[in-house]
Design a protein around this motif. Structure first.
Motif, mmCIF file in Angstrom:
data_model
loop_
_atom_site.group_PDB
_atom_site.id
_atom_site.type_symbol
_atom_site.label_atom_id
_atom_site.label_comp_id
_atom_site.label_asym_id
_atom_site.label_seq_id
_atom_site.Cartn_x
_atom_site.Cartn_y
_atom_site.Cartn_z
ATOM 1 N N UNK A 123 -9.320 -12.746 5.779
ATOM 2 C CA UNK A 123 -9.882 -11.497 6.280
ATOM 3 C C UNK A 123 -10.658 -11.737 7.579
ATOM 4 N N UNK A 124 -10.077 -11.356 8.680
ATOM 5 C CA UNK A 124 -10.742 -11.369 9.975
ATOM 6 C C UNK A 124 -10.723 -9.938 10.495
ATOM 7 N N UNK A 125 -11.363 -9.666 11.626
ATOM 8 C CA UNK A 125 -11.361 -8.293 12.146
ATOM 9 C C UNK A 125 -9.931 -7.842 12.451
ATOM 10 N N UNK A 126 -9.096 -8.792 12.905
ATOM 11 C CA UNK A 126 -7.724 -8.444 13.247
ATOM 12 C C UNK A 126 -6.905 -8.125 12.001
ATOM 13 N N UNK A 127 -7.029 -8.978 10.953
ATOM 14 C CA UNK A 127 -6.239 -8.736 9.753
ATOM 15 C C UNK A 127 -6.720 -7.493 9.015
ATOM 16 N N UNK A 128 -7.990 -7.137 9.160
ATOM 17 C CA UNK A 128 -8.462 -5.881 8.556
ATOM 18 C C UNK A 128 -7.775 -4.688 9.205
ATOM 19 N N UNK A 129 -7.590 -4.749 10.514
ATOM 20 C CA UNK A 129 -6.854 -3.676 11.211
ATOM 21 C C UNK A 129 -5.410 -3.624 10.713
ATOM 22 N N UNK A 130 -4.780 -4.796 10.575
ATOM 23 C CA UNK A 130 -3.410 -4.849 10.083
ATOM 24 C C UNK A 130 -3.314 -4.262 8.676
ATOM 25 N N UNK A 131 -4.322 -4.587 7.855
ATOM 26 C CA UNK A 131 -4.327 -4.093 6.480
ATOM 27 C C UNK A 131 -4.388 -2.567 6.456
ATOM 28 N N UNK A 132 -5.198 -1.985 7.327
ATOM 29 C CA UNK A 132 -5.284 -0.527 7.389
ATOM 30 C C UNK A 132 -3.953 0.088 7.822
ATOM 31 N N UNK A 133 -3.295 -0.537 8.791
ATOM 32 C CA UNK A 133 -1.982 -0.055 9.215
ATOM 33 C C UNK A 133 -0.977 -0.149 8.067
ATOM 34 N N UNK A 134 -1.084 -1.222 7.303
ATOM 35 C CA UNK A 134 -0.184 -1.407 6.176
ATOM 36 C C UNK A 134 -0.386 -0.315 5.130
ATOM 37 N N UNK A 136 -1.335 2.661 5.577
ATOM 38 C CA UNK A 136 -0.733 3.898 6.095
ATOM 39 C C UNK A 136 0.792 3.838 5.963
ATOM 40 N N UNK A 137 1.380 2.697 6.291
ATOM 41 C CA UNK A 137 2.839 2.566 6.271
ATOM 42 C C UNK A 137 3.406 2.606 4.860
ATOM 43 N N UNK A 138 2.779 1.882 3.954
ATOM 44 C CA UNK A 138 3.339 1.724 2.617
ATOM 45 C C UNK A 138 3.513 3.051 1.899
ATOM 46 N N UNK A 139 2.608 3.982 2.141
ATOM 47 C CA UNK A 139 2.693 5.296 1.482
ATOM 48 C C UNK A 139 3.910 6.085 1.939
ATOM 49 N N UNK A 140 4.548 5.648 3.004
ATOM 50 C CA UNK A 140 5.692 6.372 3.567
ATOM 51 C C UNK A 140 7.021 5.679 3.273
ATOM 52 N N UNK A 141 6.979 4.634 2.451
ATOM 53 C CA UNK A 141 8.197 3.910 2.086
ATOM 54 C C UNK A 141 8.787 4.451 0.782
ATOM 55 N N UNK A 142 10.147 4.403 0.690
ATOM 56 C CA UNK A 142 10.809 4.891 -0.524
ATOM 57 C C UNK A 142 10.521 3.991 -1.733
ATOM 58 N N UNK A 143 10.451 2.675 -1.500
ATOM 59 C CA UNK A 143 10.117 1.746 -2.572
ATOM 60 C C UNK A 143 9.200 0.656 -2.034
ATOM 61 N N UNK A 144 8.170 0.342 -2.828
ATOM 62 C CA UNK A 144 7.231 -0.728 -2.501
ATOM 63 C C UNK A 144 7.277 -1.743 -3.645
ATOM 64 N N UNK A 145 7.798 -2.923 -3.353
ATOM 65 C CA UNK A 145 7.923 -3.989 -4.342
ATOM 66 C C UNK A 145 6.711 -4.905 -4.220
ATOM 67 N N UNK A 155 -1.861 -1.470 -4.300
ATOM 68 C CA UNK A 155 -1.021 -0.514 -3.572
ATOM 69 C C UNK A 155 -1.150 0.890 -4.151
ATOM 70 N N UNK A 156 -1.144 0.982 -5.463
ATOM 71 C CA UNK A 156 -1.310 2.300 -6.076
ATOM 72 C C UNK A 156 -2.709 2.840 -5.838
ATOM 73 N N UNK A 157 -3.678 1.920 -5.739
ATOM 74 C CA UNK A 157 -5.058 2.336 -5.498
ATOM 75 C C UNK A 157 -5.268 2.987 -4.145
ATOM 76 N N UNK A 158 -4.473 2.601 -3.156
ATOM 77 C CA UNK A 158 -4.644 3.258 -1.863
ATOM 78 C C UNK A 158 -3.512 4.219 -1.523
ATOM 79 N N UNK A 159 -2.882 4.771 -2.578
ATOM 80 C CA UNK A 159 -2.062 5.952 -2.362
ATOM 81 C C UNK A 159 -0.572 5.825 -2.491
ATOM 82 N N UNK A 160 -0.044 4.617 -2.783
ATOM 83 C CA UNK A 160 1.397 4.495 -2.981
ATOM 84 C C UNK A 160 1.756 5.139 -4.321
ATOM 85 N N UNK A 161 2.710 6.031 -4.298
ATOM 86 C CA UNK A 161 3.076 6.752 -5.510
ATOM 87 C C UNK A 161 3.586 5.809 -6.592
#
Length: 390
Positions: A123-134, A136-145, A155-161
């Motif tokens: 966890x660095x400032x850069x990877x925290x930004x990447x994590x936030x982008x992730x 956002x992205x994961x919630x828009x994927x058809x399947x998250x393995x 993943x379910x905790x931050x909104x993946x169905x």
């Protein structure tokens, strides 16, 4: 056959997820899917040659894309061109950047989006930004393995169905990873002393692997009796710090940093004990590999590891960050030959019965079919070569 494109950002020789990706095409072919591996890597990255060699050895088609950083939009154009050229039906991403890339490319090329969450690193400032982008992205994927239950929960905790997320754990090709040498024979092959106990580890030299804890634990053993050798296979930016730490503990003559090894099998086979000291993981391939090769393991109670290793049955488990407990477990295995043999045999049985790579890929093919992409005739007008670059 429908075309699946695995996509991954990589630097150098990669890590555990890249082995999973490179093993996938030959398995998927037997299940009715054509596939290739797209690697976004820095231009002129000499370390990537190890991936090229592995791809040839494993019969895995790869596509190389020059990636000059987070704002290199040429990556989008190249990825779109590749997806159109091969009529990609499923984009299977493996990290935050390829998750974003898949969403962008889909605006101009119709395809289903699948991703595998392997875990997040230091966890660095850069990877925290990447994590936030992730997130956002994961919630828009058809399947998250997800490769471990804790990652699925996150993943379910931050909104993946729930109906779009599922657990498919990492696995091992049990024929590829089968012991072929005794511990003594492997030590001779590598030029290691046969009469000195060997503790080993494999992984990226980065903070989350906590190799500093492992070095400290081995130093405790040296201070109170047994004087095993420690070998760490891998490369990374923590090398100089770890070398300095071994020197501070006065055990530098008993610690060997083997660097990157394209073939790690002999190293696992030479180890009397394999140690995982990690603070953060998903389901580490290195533990699967050690268990498949009947090398007894000591592991931290991290993420999906307790589902893989049963304490006292197929390995020994210690609390995360507990150096004295790690030292005690290592000592126990070094001193008890019968325990080492029993744990090693049970570990192999666990891999064969629950973590077969063929069974994992059958689950993945079923996932692709659930998305309405059924096996059929070859649809790619330009079959991918073993190594296709820009």
């Amino acid at each position: 056959m429908p075309f699946v494109m695995h996509a991954r950002v990589i630097t150098g020789a990669g890590g555990g997820p890249d082995k999973t990706i490179l093993n996938s095409p030959r398995m998927l072919k037997h299940l009715g899917f054509q596939s290739a591996c797209m690697f976004l890597r820095p231009p002129n990255d000499n370390g990537f040659e190890a991936i090229r060699k592995r791809a040839v050895d494993w019969g895995s088609p790869i596509v190389e894309v020059d990636d000059r950083g987070p704002f290199d939009w040429r990556v989008v154009l190249k990825a779109l061109q590749i997806c159109r050229s091969h009529n990609v039906k499923i984009w299977h991403a493996h990290d935050y950047k390829t998750n974003l890339l898949g969403l962008v490319v889909k605006r101009w090329h119709s395809m289903q989006l699948v991703t595998t969450v392997h875990g997040w690193v230091e966890l660095t400032w850069k990877t925290r930004c990447y994590h936030q982008l992730d997130r956002w992205s994961l919630k828009r994927y058809e399947r998250v393995v997800c490769v471990s239950p804790d990652l699925l929960e996150q993943c379910r905790g931050f909104g993946v169905r729930e109906d779009r997320s599922l657990l498919i754990e990492n696995a091992i090709d049990t024929e590829q990873f089968r012991r072929r040498r005794s511990t003594a024979e492997a030590k001779r092959t590598l030029g290691l002393p046969e009469d000195v106990p060997l503790i080993g580890a494999v992984g990226r030299l980065s903070p989350e692997k906590a190799f500093d804890h492992l070095i400290a634990a081995v130093a405790k053993l040296h201070a109170t009796g047994p004087k095993p050798m420690l070998v760490i296979v891998g490369e990374g930016d923590q090398l100089s710090n770890l070398q300095a730490l071994a020197d501070q503990h006065g055990i530098s003559s008993h610690v060997r940093f083997a660097g990157f090894q394209s073939d790690t099998q002999a190293w696992y086979e030479a180890m009397d004990v394999f140690a995982l000291s990690s603070l953060r993981e998903g389901l580490p391939n290195v533990v699967l590999e050690a268990m498949a090769l009947e090398t007894p393991v000591v592991v931290t109670r991290v993420a999906g590891v307790p589902r893989l290793v049963e304490d006292g049955v197929s390995g020994l488990i210690v609390p995360i960050g507990d150096v004295p407990a790690l030292a005690t477990a290592l000592r126990r295995l070094l001193e008890e030959d019968c325990l080492r043999r029993r744990l090693a045999s049970a570990a192999r049985q666990v891999i064969e019965s629950r973590y077969s790579f063929a069974a994992r890929m059958a689950k993945m093919a079923a996932l692709y079919r659930d998305l309405g992409v059924a096996p059929g005739r070859v649809t790619s007008p330009h079959p991918v070569r073993a190594c296709e670059g820009q």
